[in-house]
Design a protein around this motif. Structure first.
Motif, PDB file in Angstrom:
ATOM      1  N   LEU B 591     -36.315  -7.871 -12.359  1.00 42.55           N
ATOM      2  CA  LEU B 591     -36.066  -8.586 -13.638  1.00 42.55           C
ATOM      3  C   LEU B 591     -34.753  -8.116 -14.236  1.00 42.55           C
ATOM      4  O   LEU B 591     -33.942  -8.905 -14.712  1.00 42.55           O
ATOM      5  CB  LEU B 591     -37.226  -8.310 -14.609  1.00 42.55           C
ATOM      6  N   LEU B 593     -32.190  -6.991 -12.690  1.00 42.71           N
ATOM      7  CA  LEU B 593     -31.083  -7.583 -11.925  1.00 42.71           C
ATOM      8  C   LEU B 593     -30.857  -9.021 -12.396  1.00 42.71           C
ATOM      9  O   LEU B 593     -29.724  -9.454 -12.637  1.00 42.71           O
ATOM     10  CB  LEU B 593     -31.477  -7.573 -10.430  1.00 42.71           C
ATOM     11  N   GLY B 594     -31.976  -9.730 -12.612  1.00 39.27           N
ATOM     12  CA  GLY B 594     -31.880 -11.131 -13.084  1.00 39.27           C
ATOM     13  C   GLY B 594     -31.161 -11.149 -14.432  1.00 39.27           C
ATOM     14  O   GLY B 594     -30.250 -11.954 -14.679  1.00 39.27           O
ATOM     15  N   GLU B 595     -31.566 -10.180 -15.290  1.00 36.95           N
ATOM     16  CA  GLU B 595     -30.940 -10.094 -16.626  1.00 36.95           C
ATOM     17  C   GLU B 595     -29.431  -9.935 -16.481  1.00 36.95           C
ATOM     18  O   GLU B 595     -28.638 -10.635 -17.104  1.00 36.95           O
ATOM     19  CB  GLU B 595     -31.541  -8.860 -17.341  1.00 36.95           C
ATOM     20  N   GLY B 597     -27.557 -10.782 -14.044  1.00 37.48           N
ATOM     21  CA  GLY B 597     -26.966 -12.045 -13.568  1.00 37.48           C
ATOM     22  C   GLY B 597     -26.764 -12.996 -14.739  1.00 37.48           C
ATOM     23  O   GLY B 597     -25.750 -13.676 -14.880  1.00 37.48           O
TER      24      GLY B 597
END
Lengths: 478, 626, 118, 457
Positions: B591, B593-595, B597
């Motif tokens: 999550l 990492l997604g943030e 991005g």
């Protein structure tokens, strides 16, 4: 009687049960009984004629072909699956479950039967993964407190392992094609030219991790306690009774035949992990306050014995290890049924939540006692036969691992008996729910008797079952 | 001396001895327990009778005609060449043991009917009691180590069930678990020994094992040595030798018939039986007999001293049992297994008698066990119990005409022959055991000391309560006279015969015993204050003695360590560290990492075009460079 | 050789870009930022609102329509010149083309795109 | 007609053009029957698909190149557009735009030279910008449409620049291989345009906004047919020079797209945006497939994996977006407890999500398996591992959706859009998408097996 019917019948029944609302329960019972009957059929047709029953469909696409067969190893596991499914359906007969519940169990049975029947890596993987879906819904929909977290964790954890395993299969198939120019996914044909060198090791490790997650080998086991504690009664029985066996079956059917010399070279490591699992599982079980988590960790220990026996690659080790698969199915199945019964009556699973049940529920105590002593390996019951032969096998190869196994056996008593006495013998403390615990109903007692009798039978006379298992796994011995 | 392989008609009684208890148990459990729990003991008594009759038949035929056999009955675990099977072996040793178990067991079964008459777990008690009886018979008759291990574990199970019979008592539950776990730790050694023997010899049947041992065809001598030591470790676990003895005194929580049969006469002697049965294996291992002798002697002295200080009647007898097991081990250590078995038989009789008397006394008080403070001067109110107790006490002390004299002095003779510390220990043991048994005799039956309540409301038990005791004490009196017949029996099964008793030995032995009796008389009756005021003025000594000279806290510490280790592993590492960080840590990381991005590209169009430019530049660079 | 050509070409275009966007700043007087310096003219009325201003959106529609129909001309011209060569084929092709456009016009008319609502 | 006007060569395109005309005419009618426009849309698409499948025309007009594969592509595009045709609201403008776009894709498939390629590309994209900006939520739709237009036209310009460079190297507009740095640069730029169309990661930023703002069914069309057209363009370019820099860099782009798409999707709370990022992740698999195909010499039959992936994805993605339209849900919170309200629709959703996640026995699983297989075959083990990781992470959010629908209790009132009755068309489209995606995983072989079983019984 074609083998494919063994998984097609439950699958069709699952669809049927999903549609019809109230009769779903009856459909489930009928289908489960029919499947058990059909799975017993090969035994009457003579064990030597098992190979005649295999069937292979047309090879269509890149060598993938639908082929089923049954041998000494698959047949008992098929019996175990069919038998446990019937037991679970009978045991939760009185619960008010929706049609989805019965459909899910039938779908699960179909997938598990498929896993043990398929002789084509593609379909093996397909059924291996398909089994996750019904179990995901069983845990998620009918589980207890934080079932959602446990269901997602179970699915993702196992899926991660299986995707790695799939990559291993792909590498094996591609290397086979490079070596022989033939595209095939058949387990028998893929054995001959094996990928050697670093690639071979990498794909073997991928298989070990893929199967290790399911077994579970110790570092990869943390999905097990959560999934077991949150699953409903039937769910945890099927999870512990059959799904853990898929991992060891994978080792026996795919990992060892495909990489025999690697398996032999890495014996200290693989055996070491299994031995650590035995002791680690026992120690963790000692620290649990929740009955289901305790039984879950004990499963980690028991399957460690299976692997110790299998990796030893001796006649008695292999036979003992695979017999321990069935034993564990029976004993842990019975234990989970009983803990489930307690949970249904008292809605509590803690050790301190009960007490003094021996006087109140004698039959419950008797069955729990027999199952507990079978699971800690009391000679005369089935647990001892499996463990003794596995450790005898491993003693021939690596005595230090056998020592670890024996320590595991000793520790087993250290976590099982205090739990038994805390729940059944001790005085009920405050906040205990033992007032609400009524004894087993006739139906429940019948199902448990159906589990306990084979324990005694295998314990005293394992001969025929061992012969059948050895005809399946004997070839792997060194 | 090979056992004739032919199938004589002796096989029938041997099978009957095993089948009778099985049938009684099945009948009792499935039919009587639900229907008429109060009647469960009937089939069981019948099976005791059958077993006793067959045992006597077997013993007489083995003694008179030297018959015996070692026959495999059924396959158990088969995996190709490797196989383990059930079998029956009747020879001198096993028939003697069978006789002792049958007779003593039968009598105690009778006695238990009255003792447990109004116990609410009556049927459960008798079923577990008879299960023990069956497993003891099986253990004695088995013809291979694996089969012996099967019955060995069954005795462990039945002792768990019986010690924990009154499971509502927390102390009984703890004692039952402690007994089972200690046995289990001993069995760890046995299990390993089995595996080693299977690995080295491929088969654990005594016949083939000892034949290849004698022929010297041993593949791996160190392994066999290790197996020998492990068997000794297993015997220590079951026969309560020094490191693993602490469970026996606590096992007195169980009803008295259990203490009498299991924790005095039969079960605890299984370890000694195992050592004697594997004497050809153990005898050959250098240093092992000496170690057994040392452990045996130390246990005998250690327990004897403690027995002299205890207050609870059954506890005294428990420590006395530990002491006598030490004596038997001492005898084996002195390479006299025959003496050990002979002492085992005599001990079985007089110790069971003592226990039953103590049981009658406690029963009169309505308590599970009586304390020295509550009794005193009972010879007037319970004369018959006094008579039996005295007979057994004399036998235990090893006074001349009694059975104890013949078996203990045979051991003393071997000890004197061995000379050095062994002789000294032999004498000391004789004195100590005489001391604690006569101290108990004087304090219980002679003039109540000021602190004791005296014979207020004691009464003799009913017929069923006294007749078995009488028989047992007569046995304690007369069994010794059979020692010649006894040694011929044992010599038939490859065990060296009993030595002849020299007059010098009898004099020395009797002198030591008399010294013990005198000391007991002085301390118990002469200075009644010794047992009470003198020790109360020394509380630290009292506590130290109560903790078995530091053994109990040590054991508690070990148990606590294992539990803490489990806690650290199970809860601390597995749940809070490994599972929370390494396994359940991945989703939050993803999550995060997604943030990350998300921040990279805001909503604006020019961000998009910039990123597009970067991508095109990368592609162009790739195209031109590659 | 061609890589060098491309590099030169890229450099030349960049240079041109830089020069055009900055030449007035280099050559012209420094802009006075205060006060009326920003006004377009020194004399006359101050402008009521910004020059660009916004036009009614309708005008855009007409612009687009004009573009669509004007582009037809681009196709009609070559058609006209090449008619004798291709004869019937060209005739049908162009008639279909013009027909479509007329259809489009009819559709727009029907949809009321052409009225100029305020 | 002379060869000048290639009627039979462009039969499908002509059918679509007729469709446009019919749509406009229908639009002009005052009182038109309710289902007329939808009938026009569906019939025109089906006609185009049938014509494409009919026969291989003999004539080879100069700018076109027609082969069996090309016609299959056209069928794929028409099939991808069908759900949109069925689900669209009754308005002639979007129908016409749809036909225009599919026509453009047809041209792309039949292109024999760069000219037709570019024509097809632009003709396909322009209507798409308009379709996106006609979304129900006016404000967001216009902004997203504008962004899509700017980004798209930049990509078009890039393609043009690339074409010129390639023309400089090959001296002819035909789709012929050429070598030299100019050709490589040209290919790279055209590749960038294609990657933009597919939504590869560094060029993907327009995609989530466009998919979220557009109506769900339009987003479905974009994610299936448009993306397939992008893949077709990429394959045409890779065909030209299989060992070119573009071909060699494709697996890297594929891995980047897969992983970024999956990780970005984890955070999303709005369903359409989540499906947008998931479509990026699937695009990554397609690019990886094309990369692996190119690495093995770009032979005709080698692209079976990519074709199967596109077909499977067509069913899955259209199905997922169709579900969003039928159920009217927009955020994950609204999805909670949906299974209790609509068990049948929830079951279809679960099948679609499991298929998107690549769990056997679904079609998505077989699609991912074939792609990973091709990657392993050409030795890209790292890429295969990344593919496995991406599949795992993507399963994370698909399971989260199933968990919301099945395991969570319903939180608060369902949104107003969810309360209206589902039309039969919607339910038909959902079924038509969910059933194949659930069973195509092992059906090809099961048929053989079933035959065996029946014979064996």
């Amino acid at each position: 009687m074609s083998l494919s019917a063994l998984w097609l019948l439950p699958a069709a029944a699952a669809l049927l049960a999903a549609c019809c609302g109230r009769q779903a329960r009856a459909v489930a019972l009928g289908a489960a009984a029919a499947t058990l009957g059909m799975s017993l059929m090969p035994a009457w047709a003579g064990l030597d004629s098992l190979s005649r029953l295999s069937y292979a469909g047309p090879a269509w696409f890149y060598g993938i072909r639908y082929s089923v067969a049954v041998d000494g190893l698959s047949l008992p596991l098929l019996w175990l699956t069919a038998f446990l499914t019937l037991i679970v359906i009978l045991f939760s007969w009185r619960g008010r479950f929706s049609s989805g519940y019965w459909a899910a169990f039938l779908a699960l049975e179909a997938a598990l039967m498929g896993v043990f029947l398929m002789r084509d890596l593609f379909f093996f993987y397909l059924f291996w993964e398909a089994a996750l879906i019904p179990m995901f819904f069983i845990i998620g929909l009918w589980g207890s407190a934080n079932r959602r977290h446990a269901a997602v964790k179970f699915f993702l954890f196992t899926f991660a392992g299986s995707v790695l395993m799939l990559l291993g299969f792909l590498v094996i198939v591609t290397q086979h094609h490079l070596a022989t120019g033939v595209w095939t996914w058949d387990m028998e044909l893929l054995k001959s030219p094996r990928p050697g060198g670093a690639l071979g090791l990498a794909s073997f490790l991928a298989l070990v991790v893929g199967f290790g997650v399911k077994v579970p080998l110790v570092p990869l086991h943390t999905w097990l306690p959560d999934a077991h504690t949150e699953a409903p009664v039937g769910g945890s029985v099927m999870l512990a009774g059959v799904m853990l066996k898929m991992g060891v079956y994978g080792f026996l059917r795919v990992a060892i035949p495909f990489f025999p010399e690697l398996c032999w070279r890495l014996l200290p490591w693989l055996g070491g992990v299994a031995a650590v699992g035995v002791i680690y599982g026992a120690l963790c079980a000692m620290a649990q306050q929740d009955l289901k988590r305790l039984v879950a960790y004990s499963s980690v220990a028991h399957l460690g014995f299976c692997l110790l026996g299998i990796f030893s690659r001796t006649q008695e080790g292999l036979a003992g290890g695979s017999l321990q698969l069935l034993n564990h199915g029976l004993t842990t199945g019975a234990l989970f049924l009983l803990v489930g019964a307690l949970y249904e009556r008292g809605h509590k699973r803690g050790l301190s939540d009960f007490g003094g049940l021996a006087g109140r529920a004698p039959w419950l105590t008797f069955f729990f006692g027999v199952s507990i002593f079978a699971s800690i390996g009391l000679p005369g019951l089935n647990g001892f036969v499996g463990e003794f032969m596995s450790l005898a096998g491993m003693m021939v190869r690596l005595p230090v691992l056998a020592l670890a196994g024996v320590i595991g056996v000793t520790l087993a008593a250290a976590y099982a008996l205090p739990a038994f006495s805390a729940v059944f013998l001790a005085e009920p403390g405050e906040g205990s729910v033992s007032a609400m615990i009524s004894d087993l109903s006739a139906l429940e007692a019948l199902t448990l008797a159906a589990l306990v009798l084979p324990m005694l039978a295998i314990g005293l006379h394992p001969g025929p079952l061992l012969a059948l298992l050895r005809s399946g796994v004997g070839g792997l011995a060194l | 001396m090979a056992i004739p392989g032919g199938v004589p008609l002796l096989l029938l009684p041997a099978l009957a001895v095993l089948l009778a208890p099985v049938l009684a148990l099945l009948f009792g459990f499935f039919i009587l327990r639900p229907a008429a729990p109060r009647r469960t003991h009937l089939p069981i008594l019948l099976s005791c009778a059958v077993v006793a009759a067959c045992a006597v038949l077997i013993v007489s035929r083995v003694y008179l005609f030297g018959e015996g056999f070692d026959i495999p009955v059924a396959h158990w675990m088969v995996a190709g060449a490797w196989s383990v099977s059930f079998g029956l072996r009747v020879d001198g040793l096993s028939s003697v043991m069978l006789a002792m178990v049958a007779v003593v067991g039968g009598l105690i079964h009778l006695w238990a009917c009255e003792y447990m008459a109004h116990d609410e777990g009556f049927s459960r008690f008798f079923l577990a009691f008879h299960l023990f009886f069956l497993s003891m018979i099986g253990l004695v008759l088995s013809n291979s180590y694996v089969e012996l291990y099967l019955f060995w574990e069954l005795t462990g199970l039945s002792s768990y069930l019986l010690i924990g019979h009154w499971y509502h008592k927390a102390s009984a539950r703890r004692a039952a678990f402690q007994a089972f776990m200690t046995n289990r730790i001993g069995d760890l050694g046995f299990f390993l020994a089995l595996l080693i023997l299977l690995r080295v010899f491929g088969d654990t049947r005594f016949l083939t094992l000892f034949r290849s041992l004698k022929a010297g065809a041993v593949g791996d001598p160190e392994a066999v040595t290790l197996a020998g030591w492990l068997l000794f470790w297993a015997a220590c676990g079951k026969s309560a030798q020094f490191p693993l003895y602490f469970w026996l005194p606590d096992a007195m929580e169980g009803p008295t018939p259990v203490s009498a049969l299991m924790h005095a006469a039969t079960m605890v002697t299984a370890g000694i039986f195992l050592l004697v049965r594997s004497w050809p294996l153990i005898g050959g291992i250098p240093g092992l007999p000496a170690a057994i002798a040392a452990v045996g002697a130390f246990t005998a002295l250690f327990a004897g001293v403690l027995a002299g200080t205890r207050r609870d009647l059954k506890r005294i007898l428990a420590y006395s049992t530990v002491s006598h097991l030490g004596i038997m081990a001492f005898a084996i250590g002195l390479s006299q297994p025959a003496c050990a078995i002979f002492h085992l038989v005599t001990h079985g009789f007089f110790k069971a008698a003592l226990f039953l008397c103590a049981g009658n006394i406690a029963h009169a008080l309505g308590q599970p066990s009586a304390d020295l403070d509550q009794v005193g001067g009972l010879r007037k109110t319970m004369p018959l119990t006094f008579l039996c107790f005295a007979l057994a006490a004399f036998s235990l002390a090893g006074i001349w005409p009694f059975a104890g004299f013949y078996s203990k002095d045979a051991i003393l003779d071997a000890a004197l022959a061995a000379g050095g510390w062994r002789a000294l220990c032999g004498l000391l043991i004789g004195a100590v055991s005489a001391f604690y048994i006569f101290r108990m005799l004087f304090l219980t039956f002679f003039g109540p000391s000021p602190r004791q309540k005296g014979p207020a409301h004691f009464h003799e038990p009913g017929a069923l309560g006294t007749v078995p005791v009488l028989f047992l004490s007569l046995g304690a009196l007369s069994v010794g006279w059979l020692h010649n017949g006894f040694s011929t029996m044992l010599s038939r099964s490859g065990v060296p015969a009993l030595p002849e008793l020299s007059s010098r030995v009898t004099l020395l032995g009797s002198a030591a015993a008399l010294a013990g009796v005198l000391l007991a008389y002085v301390l118990a009756l002469g200075l009644p204050k010794w047992d009470w005021e003198w020790r109360e003025r020394r509380p630290r000594l009292e506590r130290w003695l109560a903790q078995d000279l530091g053994v109990k806290p040590a054991v508690a510490a070990c148990a606590a360590f294992v539990r803490r280790l489990a806690g650290i592993l199970g809860q601390g590492w597995d749940k809070n560290i490994w599972d929370r960080w390494f396994i359940e840590g991945w989703p939050p990381a993803a999550l995060g990492l997604g943030e990350l991005g998300q921040e990279l590209a805001g909503g604006g169009l020019n961000d998009y075009l910039w990123w597009m430019a970067v991508a095109v530049a990368a592609l162009l660079y790739g195209a031109l460079r590659l | 050789m061609t890589a060098l050509a491309m590099a030169l070409d890229a450099a030349f275009t960049l240079a041109l870009l830089l020069v055009f966007s900055n030449v007035n700043r280099w050559l012209g007087p420094a802009p006075r930022h205060e006060g009326d310096g920003q006004l377009p003219y020194e004399t006359g009325m101050p402008p009521i609102e910004r020059a660009e201003g916004s036009m009614a959106v309708a005008y855009y529609r007409f612009a687009v329509l004009f573009v669509v129909f004007d582009v037809d001309l681009a196709f009609l011209l070559p058609w006209a010149l090449s008619r004798p060569v291709f004869g019937a084929a060209a005739a049908t092709a162009m008639s279909v083309f013009v027909g479509l456009l007329l259809l489009l016009l009819a559709y727009l008319w029907r949809k009321g795109v052409l009225e100029c609502k305020r | 007609m002379s060869s000048f006007l290639p009627i039979e060569a462009l039969a499908p395109q002509l059918a679509l053009a007729a469709g446009v005309v019919a749509a406009l005419l229908a639009g002009m009618l005052k009182e038109r029957p309710r289902g007329l426009l939808r009938a026009v849309a569906v019939s025109a698409l089906l006609a185009a698909a049938l014509l494409a499948g009919a026969s291989l025309p003999s004539a080879h007009p100069p700018l076109l190149r027609l082969d069996r594969i090309g016609l299959c592509w056209q069928e794929l595009f028409c099939l991808g557009a069908l759900p949109l045709a069925v689900l669209m609201e009754e308005d002639e403008i979007p129908v016409a735009l749809l036909f225009g776009s599919v026509l453009g894709m047809g041209l792309l498939a039949a292109a024999g030279s760069f000219l037709t390629l570019f024509l097809g590309l632009e003709l396909m994209s322009l209507p798409a910008y308009l379709l996106v900006s006609r979304g129900r939520r006016e404000e967001e739709a216009r902004e997203a449409g504008l962004k899509y237009f700017f980004a798209g036209s930049t990509a078009g310009a890039l393609f043009l620049l690339g074409m010129t460079l390639y023309y400089a190297a090959s001296r002819s507009l035909a789709l012929a291989p050429a070598s030299g740095p100019l050709a490589q640069a040209g290919l790279a730029l055209m590749g960038a345009a294609a990657l933009f169309k597919i939504g590869a990661v560094p060029l993907h930023f327009w995609l989530p906004d466009a998919y979220e703002a557009a109506d769900p069914e339009v987003a479905g069309f974009l994610s299936t047919s448009m993306k397939a057209a992008g893949v077709l363009l990429l394959m045409r370019l890779a065909e030209l020079a299989p060992s070119s820099a573009l071909a060699r860099v494709l697996p890297a782009f594929g891995v980047m797209t897969m992983l970024a798409g999956a990780f970005l999707a984890l955070r999303q709370q709005r369903l359409q945006r989540l499906l947008a990022y998931s479509s990026i992740s699937h695009a990554g698999f397609m690019i990886l497939g094309v990369g692996a195909w190119a690495a093995q010499g770009a032979t005709g039959a080698g692209a079976a994996a990519v074709y199967y992936y596109l077909i499977a994805y067509l069913f899955m993605s259209n199905g997922a977006f169709a579900f969003l339209k039928t159920s009217g849900l927009s955020t994950r919170a609204q999805l909670r407890g949906y299974a209790q309200r609509e068990p049948r629709l929830a079951a279809l959703l679960a099948a679609l999500l499991l298929s998107l996640g690549g769990v056997p026995p679904t079609a998505g699983f077989l699609a991912k398996l074939l792609i990973l297989w091709e990657t392993v075959r050409c030795g890209l083990y790292g890429a295969a591992l990344a593919g496995a990781l991406a599949a795992l992470v993507s399963l994370g959010y698909y399971l989260a959706l199933i968990r919301d629908a099945y395991f969570e209790p319903a939180a608060g009132q369902p949104p107003p859009a969810a309360l209206r009755r589902h039309s039969s068309g919607e339910r038909l489209v959902l079924l038509a998408c969910a059933i194949p995606s659930a069973l195509l995983g092992f059906f090809p072989w099961l048929a053989g097996g079933l035959a065996g079983v029946l014979s064996g019984l």
